[in-house]
Design a protein around this motif. Structure first.
Motif, mmCIF file in Angstrom:
data_model
loop_
_atom_site.group_PDB
_atom_site.id
_atom_site.type_symbol
_atom_site.label_atom_id
_atom_site.label_comp_id
_atom_site.label_asym_id
_atom_site.label_seq_id
_atom_site.Cartn_x
_atom_site.Cartn_y
_atom_site.Cartn_z
ATOM 1 N N VAL A 263 37.922 33.369 49.256
ATOM 2 C CA VAL A 263 38.392 34.213 48.154
ATOM 3 C C VAL A 263 38.765 33.317 46.974
ATOM 4 O O VAL A 263 39.429 32.298 47.149
ATOM 5 N N ARG A 264 38.322 33.722 45.798
ATOM 6 C CA ARG A 264 38.796 33.184 44.521
ATOM 7 C C ARG A 264 39.406 34.365 43.773
ATOM 8 O O ARG A 264 38.943 35.493 43.886
ATOM 9 N N CYS A 265 40.422 34.109 42.995
ATOM 10 C CA CYS A 265 41.081 35.177 42.250
ATOM 11 C C CYS A 265 40.966 34.908 40.754
ATOM 12 O O CYS A 265 40.803 33.764 40.333
ATOM 13 N N ILE A 266 41.054 35.980 39.972
ATOM 14 C CA ILE A 266 41.108 35.837 38.522
ATOM 15 C C ILE A 266 42.476 36.335 38.051
ATOM 16 O O ILE A 266 43.070 37.221 38.663
ATOM 17 N N LYS A 267 42.929 35.735 36.969
ATOM 18 C CA LYS A 267 44.246 36.094 36.448
ATOM 19 C C LYS A 267 44.186 37.427 35.726
ATOM 20 O O LYS A 267 43.254 37.705 34.979
ATOM 21 N N ASN A 268 45.204 38.240 35.985
ATOM 22 C CA ASN A 268 45.317 39.503 35.248
ATOM 23 C C ASN A 268 45.668 39.178 33.801
ATOM 24 O O ASN A 268 46.579 38.407 33.547
ATOM 25 N N ASP A 269 44.931 39.756 32.890
ATOM 26 C CA ASP A 269 45.224 39.498 31.463
ATOM 27 C C ASP A 269 45.997 40.628 30.849
ATOM 28 O O ASP A 269 45.983 41.728 31.233
ATOM 29 N N TRP B 289 34.186 36.898 48.635
ATOM 30 C CA TRP B 289 34.262 38.360 48.582
ATOM 31 C C TRP B 289 34.480 38.832 47.157
ATOM 32 O O TRP B 289 35.165 38.179 46.373
ATOM 33 N N THR B 290 33.931 40.006 46.847
ATOM 34 C CA THR B 290 34.288 40.721 45.633
ATOM 35 C C THR B 290 35.115 41.929 46.074
ATOM 36 O O THR B 290 35.129 42.286 47.250
ATOM 37 N N ALA B 291 35.759 42.578 45.133
ATOM 38 C CA ALA B 291 36.549 43.778 45.440
ATOM 39 C C ALA B 291 35.673 45.021 45.544
ATOM 40 O O ALA B 291 36.168 46.106 45.831
ATOM 41 N N ASP C 74 32.860 41.166 37.568
ATOM 42 C CA ASP C 74 33.456 39.898 37.126
ATOM 43 C C ASP C 74 32.528 38.725 37.427
ATOM 44 O O ASP C 74 32.365 37.820 36.607
ATOM 45 N N TYR C 75 31.914 38.738 38.614
ATOM 46 C CA TYR C 75 30.978 37.663 38.960
ATOM 47 C C TYR C 75 29.704 37.768 38.140
ATOM 48 O O TYR C 75 29.143 36.754 37.705
ATOM 49 N N TRP D 48 47.452 37.900 39.858
ATOM 50 C CA TRP D 48 46.043 37.567 40.076
ATOM 51 C C TRP D 48 45.397 38.711 40.847
ATOM 52 O O TRP D 48 46.078 39.470 41.529
ATOM 53 N N THR D 49 44.076 38.807 40.779
ATOM 54 C CA THR D 49 43.381 39.885 41.475
ATOM 55 C C THR D 49 42.050 39.409 42.036
ATOM 56 O O THR D 49 41.482 38.419 41.549
ATOM 57 N N LEU D 50 41.571 40.107 43.059
ATOM 58 C CA LEU D 50 40.252 39.818 43.619
ATOM 59 C C LEU D 50 39.199 40.302 42.625
ATOM 60 O O LEU D 50 39.207 41.471 42.236
ATOM 61 N N PRO D 51 38.308 39.420 42.178
ATOM 62 C CA PRO D 51 37.292 39.829 41.208
ATOM 63 C C PRO D 51 36.356 40.878 41.802
ATOM 64 O O PRO D 51 36.057 40.855 42.992
#
Length: 181
Positions: free
Chosen positions: A175-181, A138-140, A89-90, A82-85
């Motif tokens: 923090v919310r994370c998105i899955k690495n695809d 937060w965003t990255a 991404d937002y 997973w990664t910080l968007p």
């Protein structure tokens, strides 16, 4: 620990606690049925303790709603895979689902489930919760305007959404994370 692997995963860093996180693949299709947006997002705030760089709400010692992180610690808070968007991404999320904040609320159809917990600022060695009528993530992406700031995504109680604002990297946000695809 028992959990539904179709909707939850166990954070390997927190096996002893049995900490699981909900997730949902958010998909938007066009009139022809073609996918125009497809990303897997956590549906809960991250709750991984990073010593002195993460905090619970002052009245929630168990961090039942997840932890709050400084910008630098947010970048290290997502589990493996997973990664910080980033800000993009937002922006893509808003483009896909629209800008009505109820879509991202605890009751919205997107599944994002933003809880309006505010953010934490340290003032005179005490934690102060600010803007508790909004959710901040937060965003990255670091700010190009102020070097000491980072971009964040927010959802507030007045149906306002924001993915183009920045604040001090020393504040504590969720923090919310998105899955690495």
């Amino acid at each position: 620990y028992i959990y539904d692997v179709r909707t939850h995963f166990c954070d390997a860093r927190q096996l002893a606690k049995g900490r699981t996180y909900g997730y949902k693949k958010l998909i938007v299709t066009n009139a022809d049925g073609d996918s125009v947006y497809s990303k897997t997002w956590m549906t809960e705030n991250v709750d991984y303790d990073i010593a002195s760089k993460s905090r619970c709400l002052p009245d929630d010692k168990e961090c039942s709603n997840g932890r709050f992180y400084t910008w630098s610690s947010a970048k290290a808070s997502c589990p493996d895979g997973w990664t910080l968007p980033d800000k993009g991404d937002y922006s893509d999320l808003i483009s896909a689902f629209g800008s009505d904040s109820w879509v991202y609320s605890e009751y919205g159809f997107s599944g994002f489930s933003a809880q309006k917990l505010g953010y934490i600022e340290v003032k005179e060695d005490r934690l102060v919760v600010q803007s508790s009528n909004a959710a901040y993530f937060w965003t990255a992406t670091g700010s190009t305007v102020e070097a000491d700031d980072g971009y964040y995504f927010s959802v507030d109680a007045n149906a306002n959404m924001n993915d183009d604002s920045h604040m001090s990297k020393n504040y504590f946000l969720n923090v919310r994370c998105i899955k690495n695809d």
